[in-house]
Design an enzyme around this catalytic site. Structure first.
Site, PDB file in Angstrom:
ATOM      1  N   HIS A 109       0.807  -1.216   0.000  1.00 49.61           N
ATOM      2  CA  HIS A 109       0.000   0.000   0.000  1.00 49.61           C
ATOM      3  C   HIS A 109       0.851   1.282   0.000  1.00 49.61           C
ATOM      4  O   HIS A 109       0.596   2.218   0.769  1.00 49.61           O
ATOM      5  CB  HIS A 109      -0.964  -0.009   1.194  1.00 49.61           C
ATOM      6  CG  HIS A 109      -2.007  -1.091   1.121  1.00 49.61           C
ATOM      7  ND1 HIS A 109      -2.483  -1.599  -0.063  1.00 49.61           N
ATOM      8  CD2 HIS A 109      -2.665  -1.772   2.106  1.00 49.61           C
ATOM      9  CE1 HIS A 109      -3.393  -2.527   0.175  1.00 49.61           C
ATOM     10  NE2 HIS A 109      -3.513  -2.666   1.478  1.00 49.61           N
ATOM     11  N   HIS A 183      -9.637   1.898   0.682  1.00 47.83           N
ATOM     12  CA  HIS A 183      -9.552   0.776   1.625  1.00 47.83           C
ATOM     13  C   HIS A 183     -10.641   0.820   2.693  1.00 47.83           C
ATOM     14  O   HIS A 183     -10.372   0.679   3.884  1.00 47.83           O
ATOM     15  CB  HIS A 183      -8.167   0.782   2.264  1.00 47.83           C
ATOM     16  CG  HIS A 183      -7.646  -0.573   2.611  1.00 47.83           C
ATOM     17  ND1 HIS A 183      -8.272  -1.387   3.522  1.00 47.83           N
ATOM     18  CD2 HIS A 183      -6.568  -1.256   2.169  1.00 47.83           C
ATOM     19  CE1 HIS A 183      -7.578  -2.511   3.626  1.00 47.83           C
ATOM     20  NE2 HIS A 183      -6.537  -2.457   2.819  1.00 47.83           N
ATOM     21  N   GLU A 321     -11.366  -3.922  -2.897  1.00 51.00           N
ATOM     22  CA  GLU A 321     -10.508  -2.863  -3.420  1.00 51.00           C
ATOM     23  C   GLU A 321     -10.360  -3.028  -4.934  1.00 51.00           C
ATOM     24  O   GLU A 321      -9.757  -3.990  -5.402  1.00 51.00           O
ATOM     25  CB  GLU A 321      -9.132  -2.931  -2.745  1.00 51.00           C
ATOM     26  CG  GLU A 321      -9.209  -2.794  -1.236  1.00 51.00           C
ATOM     27  CD  GLU A 321      -8.043  -3.467  -0.536  1.00 51.00           C
ATOM     28  OE1 GLU A 321      -6.914  -2.954  -0.611  1.00 51.00           O
ATOM     29  OE2 GLU A 321      -8.251  -4.536   0.077  1.00 51.00           O
TER      30      GLU A 321
HETATM   31  C1  BGC Z   1      -4.245  -6.496   1.988  1.00 54.64           C
HETATM   32  C2  BGC Z   1      -4.020  -7.304   3.252  1.00 54.64           C
HETATM   33  C3  BGC Z   1      -3.565  -6.359   4.322  1.00 54.64           C
HETATM   34  C4  BGC Z   1      -4.599  -5.290   4.504  1.00 54.64           C
HETATM   35  C5  BGC Z   1      -4.143  -4.258   5.476  1.00 54.64           C
HETATM   36  C6  BGC Z   1      -5.306  -5.504   2.282  1.00 54.64           C
HETATM   37  O1  BGC Z   1      -5.547  -4.738   1.150  1.00 54.64           O
HETATM   38  O2  BGC Z   1      -4.602  -7.311   0.916  1.00 54.64           O
HETATM   39  O3  BGC Z   1      -3.067  -8.311   3.038  1.00 54.64           O
HETATM   40  O4  BGC Z   1      -3.316  -7.014   5.521  1.00 54.64           O
HETATM   41  O5  BGC Z   1      -4.851  -4.650   3.298  1.00 54.64           O
HETATM   42  O6  BGC Z   1      -4.925  -4.148   6.546  1.00 54.64           O
END
Ligand code: BGC
Length: 355
Positions: A109, A183, A321
């Site tokens: 991210h 998210h 997402e």
């Molecule tokens: C990811 C997870 C990650 C989470 C963060 C998601 O988009 O795919 O692996 O732990 O984001 O909280």
């Protein structure tokens, strides 16, 4: 339902260095949301059930300190790169870039201080029957290891029928990679009300991208047919969650990218429906992106407390997402995430609510 008007702002809190963080309240077509200038975070999103009763269906916190200290990206804008880049490294035009690594040996991210932790400029607007916010942020050349100054504009619109539409736009002054997403952690029964295992989910995808133990795609596009990953017809999320599929064991649940059958499209097209049978609340997602990360809240561990004192435990929310595939910069066969000077990155995702 009324309530349409110019978005209203108030002080939400201050960062440690004194920077003021504002909260913006918007309402249109029966949907109410609060958005923070920190991370473009959707702090709350309220929609009615079949009896007209409102609930906040997105996980969040009451205080800025909690977002800064321990948020697993609750409601945030994600960039420069949604999901993981293997070893936090990629090569573009013969040059190798080392990114901020924040998830084992991988970059997740956007790195340790991604767009979810940046202060965005926010401009409210009303336009025709729409109300919304224009968020902007300029990411400096080299930020988190990414090349190019990235100028970003993200527009949140609430439409007359209560849809929440996100338009992402970005330009760069050097070749780079970009993959922006949002998210939000959904629980259509209400944030903090318990598990989402009874929610029914449909995803218009015949394949998904299996991952290695670090959740980096192997490059294979696997068929969902006959597996726990088959959501082509709506089914309760919990139905196949404990079937022991090795990919579910590795990720502690669903945490994978579905390869949307429609592929990259010029206009947003329907890709997923989430429904809480008890309340009747339904979320439909349309996008022009080729992928959808469905994450079943596997890492929520009961240590985070939301508004009203409710703790968030494993499976108490899920994320959907819309995105390009994880680790695309290292998989030439995946749809490209490269953005070059002179080009404009543009994607749109629409969330429609019904009950
Ligand atoms: C990811 C997870 C990650 C989470 C963060 C998601 O988009 O795919 O692996 O732990 O984001 O909280």
């Amino acid at each position: 339902m009324g309530g349409r008007g110019r978005p209203v702002t108030s002080l939400f809190g201050r960062l440690a260095d004194g920077t003021e963080i504002h909260s913006w309240s918007l309402e249109n077509g029966g949907t109410r949301m609060k958005v923070l200038s920190y991370g473009g975070i959707v702090q709350s999103l309220e929609v009615p059930d079949r009896h007209g009763r409102y609930a906040d269906v997105s996980l969040g916190f009451d205080r800025i300190e909690e977002y800064v200290a321990s948020s697993p990206y609750f409601g945030a804008l994600i960039g420069r790169y949604g999901n993981r880049i293997g070893n936090g490294r990629f090569t573009l035009d013969g040059e190798t870039y080392q990114l901020s690594v924040d998830d084992g040996e991988n970059s997740l991210h956007g790195g340790a201080d991604g767009f979810d932790r940046r202060v965005w400029d926010v401009e409210p607007f009303t336009e025709g029957s729409d109300v919304g916010l224009r968020l902007s942020y300029t990411s400096a050349d080299g930020e988190m290891g990414y090349p190019g100054t990235l100028e970003m504009k993200v527009t949140y619109t609430l439409t007359e029928r209560g849809d929440w539409r996100i338009d992402y736009e970005a330009t760069t002054d050097r070749a780079t990679v970009v993959n922006l997403t949002s998210h939000v952690y959904w629980n259509l029964a209400g944030a903090g009300s318990g598990t989402i295992e009874d929610h029914e989910l449909e995803i218009a995808a015949s394949r998904y991208t299996p991952t290695d133990p670090g959740l980096i795609p192997t490059g294979e596009l696997a068929e969902v047919a006959g597996t726990a990953f088959d959501f082509r017809r709506a089914k309760p999320i919990g139905r196949d969650l404990r079937t022991g599929h090795p990919d579910l064991l590795a990720a502690k649940g669903y945490d994978h990218n579905w390869v949307l059958d429609k592929g990259v499209t010029a206009e947003p097209e329907h890709v997923a429906t989430l429904r809480d049978p008890a309340s009747g609340r339904t979320l439909e997602i349309a996008t022009n992106e080729p992928g959808l990360q469905f994450y079943s809240g596997n890492f929520l561990d009961g240590t985070l407390v939301g508004p009203g004192g409710h703790t968030y435990r494993q499976g108490d929310a899920l994320c959907l997402e819309t995105q390009h595939f994880p680790d695309s910069p290292n998989h030439p066969s995946f749809p490209s995430t490269v953005l070059r000077p002179g080009q404009t990155y543009r994607t749109t995702t629409i969330h429609s609510f019904n009950s």
